[in-house]
Design a protein around this motif. Structure first.
Motif, PDB file in Angstrom:
ATOM      1  N   GLN A   1       0.836  -1.191   0.000  1.00 16.48           N
ATOM      2  CA  GLN A   1       0.000   0.000   0.000  1.00 16.48           C
ATOM      3  C   GLN A   1       0.881   1.255   0.000  1.00 16.48           C
ATOM      4  O   GLN A   1       2.073   1.208   0.240  1.00 16.48           O
ATOM      5  N   PHE A   2       0.248   2.376  -0.261  1.00 17.22           N
ATOM      6  CA  PHE A   2       0.883   3.683  -0.125  1.00 17.22           C
ATOM      7  C   PHE A   2       2.060   3.858  -1.078  1.00 17.22           C
ATOM      8  O   PHE A   2       3.123   4.352  -0.704  1.00 17.22           O
ATOM      9  N   GLY A   3       1.876   3.401  -2.320  1.00 14.48           N
ATOM     10  CA  GLY A   3       2.911   3.601  -3.331  1.00 14.48           C
ATOM     11  C   GLY A   3       2.975   5.046  -3.779  1.00 14.48           C
ATOM     12  O   GLY A   3       2.342   5.937  -3.195  1.00 14.48           O
ATOM     13  N   ALA A   4       3.707   5.284  -4.837  1.00 14.30           N
ATOM     14  CA  ALA A   4       3.958   6.652  -5.300  1.00 14.30           C
ATOM     15  C   ALA A   4       2.676   7.381  -5.675  1.00 14.30           C
ATOM     16  O   ALA A   4       2.624   8.615  -5.623  1.00 14.30           O
TER      17      ALA A   4
ATOM     18  N   GLU B   1      -5.060 -13.751   4.633  1.00 11.68           N
ATOM     19  CA  GLU B   1      -3.721 -13.169   4.639  1.00 11.68           C
ATOM     20  C   GLU B   1      -3.745 -11.680   4.983  1.00 11.68           C
ATOM     21  O   GLU B   1      -2.715 -11.018   4.955  1.00 11.68           O
ATOM     22  N   MET B   2      -4.912 -11.180   5.308  1.00 16.02           N
ATOM     23  CA  MET B   2      -5.061  -9.755   5.615  1.00 16.02           C
ATOM     24  C   MET B   2      -5.073  -9.533   7.119  1.00 16.02           C
ATOM     25  O   MET B   2      -5.744 -10.242   7.866  1.00 16.02           O
ATOM     26  N   ILE B   3      -4.308  -8.542   7.575  1.00 13.01           N
ATOM     27  CA  ILE B   3      -4.227  -8.198   8.995  1.00 13.01           C
ATOM     28  C   ILE B   3      -4.999  -6.902   9.219  1.00 13.01           C
ATOM     29  O   ILE B   3      -4.750  -5.898   8.544  1.00 13.01           O
ATOM     30  N   LEU B   4      -5.935  -6.935  10.164  1.00 16.02           N
ATOM     31  CA  LEU B   4      -6.724  -5.754  10.485  1.00 16.02           C
ATOM     32  C   LEU B   4      -6.122  -5.091  11.726  1.00 16.02           C
ATOM     33  O   LEU B   4      -6.086  -5.699  12.803  1.00 16.02           O
ATOM     34  N   PRO B   5      -5.645  -3.868  11.614  1.00 11.22           N
ATOM     35  CA  PRO B   5      -4.981  -3.225  12.751  1.00 11.22           C
ATOM     36  C   PRO B   5      -5.977  -2.812  13.824  1.00 11.22           C
ATOM     37  O   PRO B   5      -7.095  -2.390  13.522  1.00 11.22           O
ATOM     38  N   PRO B   6      -5.605  -2.945  15.095  1.00 12.79           N
ATOM     39  CA  PRO B   6      -6.459  -2.443  16.172  1.00 12.79           C
ATOM     40  C   PRO B   6      -6.654  -0.928  16.036  1.00 12.79           C
ATOM     41  O   PRO B   6      -5.841  -0.231  15.419  1.00 12.79           O
TER      42      PRO B   6
ATOM     43  N   LYS C   1      -5.866   3.894  13.552  1.00 13.65           N
ATOM     44  CA  LYS C   1      -5.516   2.507  13.263  1.00 13.65           C
ATOM     45  C   LYS C   1      -4.023   2.322  13.514  1.00 13.65           C
ATOM     46  O   LYS C   1      -3.206   3.121  13.027  1.00 13.65           O
ATOM     47  N   VAL C   2      -3.675   1.264  14.259  1.00 13.96           N
ATOM     48  CA  VAL C   2      -2.303   1.122  14.750  1.00 13.96           C
ATOM     49  C   VAL C   2      -1.774  -0.280  14.483  1.00 13.96           C
ATOM     50  O   VAL C   2      -2.471  -1.274  14.713  1.00 13.96           O
ATOM     51  N   ILE C   3      -0.523  -0.357  14.033  1.00 14.57           N
ATOM     52  CA  ILE C   3       0.157  -1.648  13.905  1.00 14.57           C
ATOM     53  C   ILE C   3       1.563  -1.506  14.476  1.00 14.57           C
ATOM     54  O   ILE C   3       2.217  -0.466  14.309  1.00 14.57           O
ATOM     55  N   SER C   4       2.014  -2.535  15.180  1.00 12.70           N
ATOM     56  CA  SER C   4       3.325  -2.508  15.822  1.00 12.70           C
ATOM     57  C   SER C   4       3.816  -3.928  15.988  1.00 12.70           C
ATOM     58  O   SER C   4       3.019  -4.860  16.179  1.00 12.70           O
ATOM     59  N   ILE C   5       5.128  -4.118  15.935  1.00 14.48           N
ATOM     60  CA  ILE C   5       5.694  -5.445  16.183  1.00 14.48           C
ATOM     61  C   ILE C   5       5.386  -5.870  17.614  1.00 14.48           C
ATOM     62  O   ILE C   5       5.346  -7.063  17.932  1.00 14.48           O
TER      63      ILE C   5
ATOM     64  N   LEU D   1      14.352  -7.032   9.457  1.00 13.94           N
ATOM     65  CA  LEU D   1      13.711  -5.737   9.661  1.00 13.94           C
ATOM     66  C   LEU D   1      13.016  -5.274   8.378  1.00 13.94           C
ATOM     67  O   LEU D   1      11.888  -4.785   8.403  1.00 13.94           O
ATOM     68  N   HIS D   2      13.705  -5.435   7.257  1.00  6.61           N
ATOM     69  CA  HIS D   2      13.139  -5.026   5.969  1.00  6.61           C
ATOM     70  C   HIS D   2      11.862  -5.802   5.671  1.00  6.61           C
ATOM     71  O   HIS D   2      10.845  -5.211   5.265  1.00  6.61           O
ATOM     72  N   ARG D   3      11.890  -7.109   5.896  1.00  6.75           N
ATOM     73  CA  ARG D   3      10.702  -7.925   5.610  1.00  6.75           C
ATOM     74  C   ARG D   3       9.530  -7.551   6.523  1.00  6.75           C
ATOM     75  O   ARG D   3       8.373  -7.570   6.090  1.00  6.75           O
ATOM     76  N   THR D   4       9.840  -7.222   7.775  1.00  7.65           N
ATOM     77  CA  THR D   4       8.780  -6.851   8.702  1.00  7.65           C
ATOM     78  C   THR D   4       8.078  -5.579   8.245  1.00  7.65           C
ATOM     79  O   THR D   4       6.835  -5.507   8.199  1.00  7.65           O
ATOM     80  N   ILE D   5       8.849  -4.550   7.915  1.00 11.10           N
ATOM     81  CA  ILE D   5       8.256  -3.285   7.464  1.00 11.10           C
ATOM     82  C   ILE D   5       7.497  -3.493   6.160  1.00 11.10           C
ATOM     83  O   ILE D   5       6.380  -2.974   5.973  1.00 11.10           O
ATOM     84  N   GLN D   6       8.067  -4.274   5.268  1.00 12.84           N
ATOM     85  CA  GLN D   6       7.403  -4.543   3.994  1.00 12.84           C
ATOM     86  C   GLN D   6       6.083  -5.282   4.212  1.00 12.84           C
ATOM     87  O   GLN D   6       5.075  -4.997   3.544  1.00 12.84           O
ATOM     88  N   GLN D   7       6.063  -6.233   5.160  1.00 14.91           N
ATOM     89  CA  GLN D   7       4.832  -6.958   5.439  1.00 14.91           C
ATOM     90  C   GLN D   7       3.782  -6.037   6.047  1.00 14.91           C
ATOM     91  O   GLN D   7       2.589  -6.133   5.724  1.00 14.91           O
TER      92      GLN D   7
END
Length: 364
Positions: free
Chosen positions: A95-98, A162-167, A173-177, A194-200
Motif C-alpha cells: 500500500q501507499f505507493g507513489a 492473509e489480511m491483517i486488520l490493525p487495532p 488505526k495502529v500496527i506494531s511489532i 527488519l526489511h521484511r517486517t516493514i514490507q509486510q
C-alpha cells in the motif's frame, strides 16, 4: 430492518456490516426479528460490540420489541470474498505507493529519549480528533512503545486470511511489532528481517483509505530508516529533537539520510522546550535553540525548514504516556496538548493532491 443494520459499523474495518456481507438471513414475524450475524473469524475481538450494536439496531425499528441475533462465522470462501472486496479487486501489493493520496509522514530523531514516540502517538490522536482518517505504523521495532502510549498494550490484530486488520485506538488505526511478540521480549533482528517486517506491514495490514499515515521510526540512521527510504521515497520527514545543541546535531543526521532517498524534510519539532513555572516564567532544563539551529542547518537555498512546534515539558504528557491516555484527549488545555494540537492543525492543511498524476482514465 436492513436500513437500520446498515448503520452498524464494524469497529475494525470502519464500514457498515451490510456492506461487508456480515448480515445473513433477516426474518421478521409480528413484533419479533431474527438476524443472522456472520463474524470474520472465531474469537473476533469486536464480537461483543458488533452484537450489541446489531441488537440495538433491530430494536430501533418501529414495531419491533424482540431481537434475536444468531452469531456465526464466515466460511473461508466468504472471508476470501471479503478480502477481495476490501482490496477493490486489486492484487495483493504494498500500500501507499507513489500514486497514493495518503500523506505519509515519517517521524524521526537522531537519538532516543527525545519524545519521538510520544509525539507520534499524540499527534496521530490530535489529527484523528480533527476529523482525518489516521494510521500509525510503529516502525521502531527494537523499542516499540506506541501500543502502550495509546492504551492498547496486549491487544492483538485480527487476521482474515492473509489480511491483517490493525487495532483501533482513539480513532487511530495502529500496527506494531509489539502486537506480535511478548511485551518483555527483546527484538534483536538484523537488516533483512527488519526489511521484511516493514514490507509486510505495508502489504498485509489493511489500513483502508487514510488521509495521513504516521511512521514512528527508530532513532538514528540504521536499517529501518534505509528501508523506509527505499519503500516510501515520497514520504515526508518530521524531525524531533530537544533544545540541547548536542541532540540537535544528531537529529540533523537522520534528516540528511532521509533526503538521500528522496524524502522531503517538512519541519522540526523541538520537544521538552522548557518547563512553565507557576509565575509564568519558563525554566529551560535542556537549554534552548536546538530546534532552531537544526532547522537552519537543514534549510537549503531551494527549501526552508522551519520549527513547526515547540512542546513544553509537561507532567500531564508524561502521565498520559504511562497510562495510555494521550494528553491531547485527557488534558486538552495543558500547554503541551495545546502545542501538539496546533501542530496537528498545521500539518492537516497540507496533503497530496492529484496535480501532475495519472488518473488511469482514458477517453473513448
Amino acid at each position: 430492518m436492513r436500513a437500520a443494520l446498515a448503520r452498524v459499523i464494524d469497529p475494525e474495518l470502519r464500514r457498515p456490516i451490510t456492506e461487508l456481507d456480515m448480515v445473513g438471513a433477516v426474518e421478521v414475524r409480528d413484533a419479533a426479528a431474527r438476524v443472522e450475524l456472520k463474524l470474520t473469524i472465531v474469537g473476533c475481538p469486536a464480537a461483543d460490540t458488533i452484537e450489541r450494536d446489531v441488537r440495538a439496531a433491530i430494536l430501533s425499528v418501529p414495531g419491533i420489541d424482540v431481537a434475536q441475533v444468531d452469531v456465526g462465522v464466515m466460511s473461508r470462501a466468504e472471508r476470501d470474498a471479503l478480502t477481495e472486496k476490501l482490496r477493490g479487486g486489486r492484487p495483493k501489493a504494498m500500500q501507499f505507493g507513489a500514486d497514493t493520496l495518503t500523506r505519509i509522514i515519517a517521524v524521526t530523531s537522531g537519538k532516543g529519549g527525545v519524545g519521538k514516540s510520544t509525539m507520534t502517538a499524540n499527534l496521530g490522536v490530535a489529527l484523528a480528533a480533527s476529523g482525518l482518517r489516521v494510521g500509525i505504523l510503529d516502525a521502531d521495532v527494537f523499542g516499540f512503545s506506541i501500543p502502550g502510549l495509546l492504551g492498547i498494550e496486549g491487544v492483538k490484530p485480527t487476521q482474515v486470511g492473509e489480511m491483517i486488520l490493525p487495532p483501533v485506538a482513539h480513532d487511530v488505526k495502529v500496527i506494531s511489532i509489539g502486537m506480535f511478540v511478548d511485551a518483555h521480549t527483546a527484538v534483536s533482528w538484523r537488516g533483512p528481517m527488519l526489511h521484511r517486517t516493514i514490507q509486510q506491514f505495508l502489504t498485509d495490514v489493511f489500513f483502508g483509505d487514510l488521509d495521513i499515515l504516521l511512521l514512528d521510526l527508530p532513532p538514528g540512521t540504521g536499517d529501518v530508516a534505509i528501508t523506509i527510504g527505499q519503500l516510501l521515497p515520497h514520504a515526508e520527514v518530521l524531525v524531533v529533537t530537544t533544545p540541547q545543541r548536542a541532540a540537535a546535531d544528531v537529529a540533523e543526521r537522520s534528516a540528511l539520510v532521509a533526503r538521500q532517498t528522496g524524502q522531503r524534510v517538512i519541519g522540526v519539532v523541538e520537544n521538552m522546550a522548557g518547563l512553565v513555572q507557576p509565575d509564568g516564567s519558563v525554566l529551560e532544563l535542556f537549554g534552548s535553540g536546538g530546534g532552531t539551529d537544526a532547522a537552519a542547518r537543514l534549510s537549503t537555498p531551494d527549501e526552508t525548514v522551519d520549527v513547526l512546534a515547540a512542546i513544553p515539558i509537561s507532567v500531564a504528557l508524561r502521565e498520559g504516556g504511562d497510562v495510555g491516555m494521550p494528553v491531547v484527549l485527557a488534558h486538552p488545555d495543558d500547554p503541551a496538548a495545546l502545542a501538539i494540537t496546533a501542530l496537528a492543525a498545521r500539518l492537516a492543511t497540507g496533503g497530496r493532491g492529484l496535480a501532475g498524476r495519472k488518473l488511469g482514465l482514458s477517453v473513448t
